[in-house]
Scaffold this active site. Structure first.
Site, short mmCIF file in Angstrom:
data_model
loop_
_atom_site.label_atom_id
_atom_site.label_comp_id
_atom_site.label_asym_id
_atom_site.label_seq_id
_atom_site.Cartn_x
_atom_site.Cartn_y
_atom_site.Cartn_z
N CYS A 2 5.45 36.28 112.89
CA CYS A 2 5.81 37.19 113.97
C CYS A 2 7.16 36.74 114.53
O CYS A 2 7.40 35.55 114.69
CB CYS A 2 4.81 37.21 115.13
N ARG A 28 9.89 37.31 109.32
CA ARG A 28 8.74 36.62 109.87
C ARG A 28 7.46 37.45 109.80
O ARG A 28 6.37 36.96 110.11
CB ARG A 28 9.01 36.22 111.31
N TRP A 76 3.14 39.83 112.08
CA TRP A 76 2.35 39.45 110.90
C TRP A 76 0.94 39.29 111.43
O TRP A 76 0.65 38.38 112.20
CB TRP A 76 2.88 38.15 110.30
N ASN A 100 3.86 35.05 119.31
CA ASN A 100 3.81 34.58 117.92
C ASN A 100 2.85 33.41 117.90
O ASN A 100 2.92 32.55 118.76
CB ASN A 100 5.24 34.13 117.52
N GLY A 101 1.95 33.37 116.90
CA GLY A 101 1.04 32.23 116.80
C GLY A 101 -0.39 32.62 117.11
O GLY A 101 -0.73 33.81 117.13
N GLU A 486 5.47 27.21 89.51
CA GLU A 486 6.39 28.00 90.34
C GLU A 486 6.56 29.40 89.73
O GLU A 486 6.59 30.40 90.45
CB GLU A 486 7.74 27.27 90.48
N LYS A 490 5.63 32.84 91.68
CA LYS A 490 6.63 33.90 91.85
C LYS A 490 6.09 35.21 91.28
O LYS A 490 6.21 36.27 91.86
CB LYS A 490 7.90 33.49 91.10
N GLU A 493 3.13 36.73 93.36
CA GLU A 493 3.41 37.15 94.74
C GLU A 493 4.23 38.43 94.81
O GLU A 493 4.13 39.17 95.78
CB GLU A 493 4.03 36.03 95.59
N HIS A 509 -9.31 22.43 78.68
CA HIS A 509 -10.41 22.13 79.59
C HIS A 509 -10.76 23.30 80.50
O HIS A 509 -11.38 23.11 81.54
CB HIS A 509 -10.05 20.89 80.43
N LYS A 609 8.08 35.25 105.31
CA LYS A 609 8.97 34.19 104.83
C LYS A 609 8.76 32.88 105.57
O LYS A 609 8.92 31.81 105.01
CB LYS A 609 10.43 34.65 104.97
C1 G6P Z 1 6.23 30.99 102.55
C2 G6P Z 1 7.36 31.59 101.74
C3 G6P Z 1 7.68 30.70 100.54
C4 G6P Z 1 8.00 29.29 101.01
C5 G6P Z 1 6.89 28.71 101.89
C6 G6P Z 1 7.35 27.45 102.58
O1 G6P Z 1 5.06 31.01 101.79
O2 G6P Z 1 7.01 32.89 101.30
O3 G6P Z 1 8.77 31.24 99.87
O4 G6P Z 1 8.15 28.47 99.89
O5 G6P Z 1 6.55 29.64 102.92
O6 G6P Z 1 8.40 27.78 103.45
P1 G6P Z 1 9.52 26.77 103.91
O7 G6P Z 1 10.39 27.56 104.83
O8 G6P Z 1 8.80 25.65 104.63
O9 G6P Z 1 10.22 26.28 102.70
#
Ligand code: G6P
Length: 614
Positions: A2, A28, A76, A100-101, A486, A490, A493, A509, A609
């Site tokens: 948020c 956010r 959010w 927020n929170g 990773e 990616k 998501e 396994h 994000k």
């Molecule tokens: C969210 C984002 C990711 C990021 C993660 C950690 O999940 O979508 O892209 O890697 O948070 O965020 P930070 O800002 O701590 O790297």
């Protein structure tokens, strides 16, 4: 998560400024958005819309909001569905609030108020804060006293901002666990979740500390701490740029950010390495406020993609500097009673520098006497301000929710850190360090070659096959295992297709049961010491009808190419640093598949994000 913003302005309307701030804060969360202003009769009026900011914009264009005091929010969802009723701002009597929170003790507080006959309009924990404040005002408290009474009653990690009817020159703002910055203008005052949203309004910023709350007026801010004492928090001139980042000629921010990687890795390395033009290159990190020789252990804490950077950093640091490294998900580390040895370091990796679990993990380390360090992209963020030793990444603003350039610059910074530690601890000779640093600086050119070569076209073709699949397996060994994880993250998501990253040696396994005719399996497999073993895994996949998509280097393409349906090839680089280059094709594959599926690449569903809730 948020985003919150507030403004007390003079000879202009607040709503357009608030909306512009919300655009900067949309990373956010984007479930709903809203603005409240004090209009002609001094009462809060609000405009809210479910969904992305564009919906709110349509309503604001149709009927602009008036008023010089206002607050705004981009949500959010945590409590209650993402509809207009639950969108912020919330109103309670004279109060308008954005938050927020999470208020963790919302239930007993709501019950307490309900027992007194208070009725609620929304399912949100936010409204509980506003109703508590309203109750104090009804009891005759001043706004300051109401805050002083209510703040200690709230549990959880949160930040909020309130407007009061009839108080055109007053905003109440609080921070406990999630970020909030105050902005001081020329006869104007602002506050927002980050300095990025404040930057076009003012560069004079005051960062609130945990438990602080503030009474903000056009003439300035009065800040109180958790104990209710008036405190001085320093005013800083922010370096954060107010320029709105555009997509340029790219279709999405993610595409643009993938294409910026050669450049921003170059910036990051140039800031951290000296002497590249001379006889010997050496790391030039900020001064280490600890003795690297006696460092007993490094515990890396991070979330999401940043945690994968940490896992690769672990391989490098252990190999080059001979320090034991443990890499932990911050959300697990916080609650598992970790044993942290004397003389150890907790190293937080974070793009935003605000992820709640990562910040709290760093604080846990500090409380246990660890040296605190951070690899952080956003200067002035909470982790950048709280860690004693900070290695900056120079990725620039990353807007796409799926992290790309932040990850590869984190890798670049960790690589230099590993070399620096190796040198300081005598595990590397200056010549060996010089060699590693020089091969590291060849990575940007390799990435340029990938982005201008056939990888994108090939990934586009593969993506058309992948859109109808239900699951994609990603396999690799060593640091390529982490690149595989990773890649899978990616992929899922942004394409919403299930993907799983696994250690290739562990395939037998469990994951092998997923393989049937046509199951796509992405192997991240450069020619390294593990090639022979990976080759057997590929044969096992083929024998069961799986389709191999190979992400490899030139030598690997020669060696494994015939076993693969598709090959995404990167130039051969120093095998140590190969994971940086190998990441680019897995990013491109995820992007092209999302594009082929038509998903919202930059703002995938349910994600945000910056994750400032637990
Ligand atoms: C969210 C984002 C990711 C990021 C993660 C950690 O999940 O979508 O892209 O890697 O948070 O965020 P930070 O800002 O701590 O790297």
């Amino acid at each position: 998560m948020c985003g919150i913003i507030g403004a007390l302005v003079t000879d202009r309307d607040a709503a357009p400024l608030l909306f512009d701030g919300l655009r900067r804060l949309e990373y956010r969360g984007y479930d709903s958005a809203g603005i409240a202003t004090l209009d002609g009769d001094g009462r809060p009026t609000r405009r809210r819309a479910a969904g992305k900011l564009d919906n709110l914009q349509t309503s604001l264009y149709a009927a602009p909001m008036k008023g010089r005091s206002g607050i705004g929010h981009t949500r959010w969802a945590t409590h209650g569905p993402a509809n207009e009723t639950n969108a912020h701002p919330h109103l309670a009597g004279p109060i308008a609030i954005v938050h927020n929170g999470i208020i963790e003790n919302e239930k007993p507080l709501r019950a307490e108020l309900a027992a007194e006959g208070v009725t609620f309009e929304s399912d949100t924990d936010t409204e509980v804060i506003a109703r508590l404040l309203h109750r104090e005002l009804q009891r005759g408290s001043s706004p300051e006293d109401a805050m002083a009474t209510v703040m200690p009653r709230l549990a959880g990690a949160f930040a909020f901002v309130c407007l009061l009817a009839g108080e055109d020159d007053l905003m109440l703002a609080a921070r406990q666990g999630t970020p909030l910055a105050l902005g001081l203008g020329d006869g104007e005052a602002f506050c927002a979740s980050d300095a990025l949203a404040l930057a076009p309004l003012t560069r004079r910023v005051v960062y609130l500390e945990e438990g602080d709350w503030a009474v903000l007026r056009r003439s300035g801010a009065e800040v109180r701490n958790r104990a209710g004492e008036t405190v001085d928090r320093p005013e800083v001139v922010t370096e954060v740029s107010g320029a709105l980042v555009g997509k340029g000629n790219f279709r999405h921010f993610m595409e643009k950010e993938i294409h910026e990687q050669d450049e921003v890795i170059g910036y990051t390395l140039r800031g951290l390495i000296d002497g590249l033009g001379g006889d010997i290159a050496k790391p030039s990190l900020p001064a280490m406020p600890f003795d690297p020789k006696t460092l007993s252990k490094i515990t890396i804490v991070a979330c999401g993609t940043a945690s994968y950077a940490g896992q690769i950093g672990k391989y490098w640091i252990e190999r080059l500097a001979r320090v034991p490294v443990e890499c932990d998900l911050a959300s697990e580390f916080r609650y598992r009673e970790p044993v942290l040895p004397e003389g150890g370091m907790v190293l937080a990796i974070s793009q935003s520098g605000e992820t709640l679990d990562t910040t709290e993990a760093l604080r846990l380390g500090a409380a246990q006497g660890q040296i605190t360090a951070g690899v952080v992209n956003v200067p002035e963020s909470t982790i950048a301000r709280e860690a004693r030793f900070v290695i900056p990444t120079k990725a620039g603003p990353e807007i796409g929710v799926a992290s790309t350039k932040a990850f590869t610059t984190q890798l670049a910074a960790l690589a230099v850190f590993a070399v620096a530690l190796g040198l300081e601890r005598g595990a590397l000779t200056p010549e060996a360090a010089d060699g590693h640093l020089r091969s590291l600086t060849e990575i940007p050119a390799a990435i340029r070659t990938i982005l201008h070569g056939p990888v994108i076209r090939r990934a586009e073709a593969i993506a058309h096959d992948l859109v109808d699949k239900h699951t994609v397996l990603y396999l690799g060994r060593g640091t390529s295992w982490t690149v595989a994880m990773e890649g899978a993250l990616k992929f899922k998501e942004i394409s919403y297709i299930h993907a799983e990253g696994y250690a290739a040696g562990e395939m037998k396994h469990g994951p092998i049961a997923l393989i049937e005719e046509g199951t796509p399996v992405v192997f991240v497999a450069p020619e390294d010491g593990l090639a022979e073993k990976t080759l057997s895994n590929m044969r096992q996949v083929r024998a069961r009808g799986g389709e191999v998509i190979l992400v490899t280097d030139e030598k690997g393409a020669d060696r494994f190419g015939e076993l693969a349906e598709h090959v995404l090839e990167v130039p051969t680089v120093d095998p140590l640093w190969a994971p940086i280059a190998l990441t680019v094709p897995v990013q491109v594959l995820a992007y092209e598949t999302a594009l082929a599926k038509g998903t919202d690449v930059d703002q995938p569903r349910n994600l945000a994000k910056s994750v400032t809730v637990e």
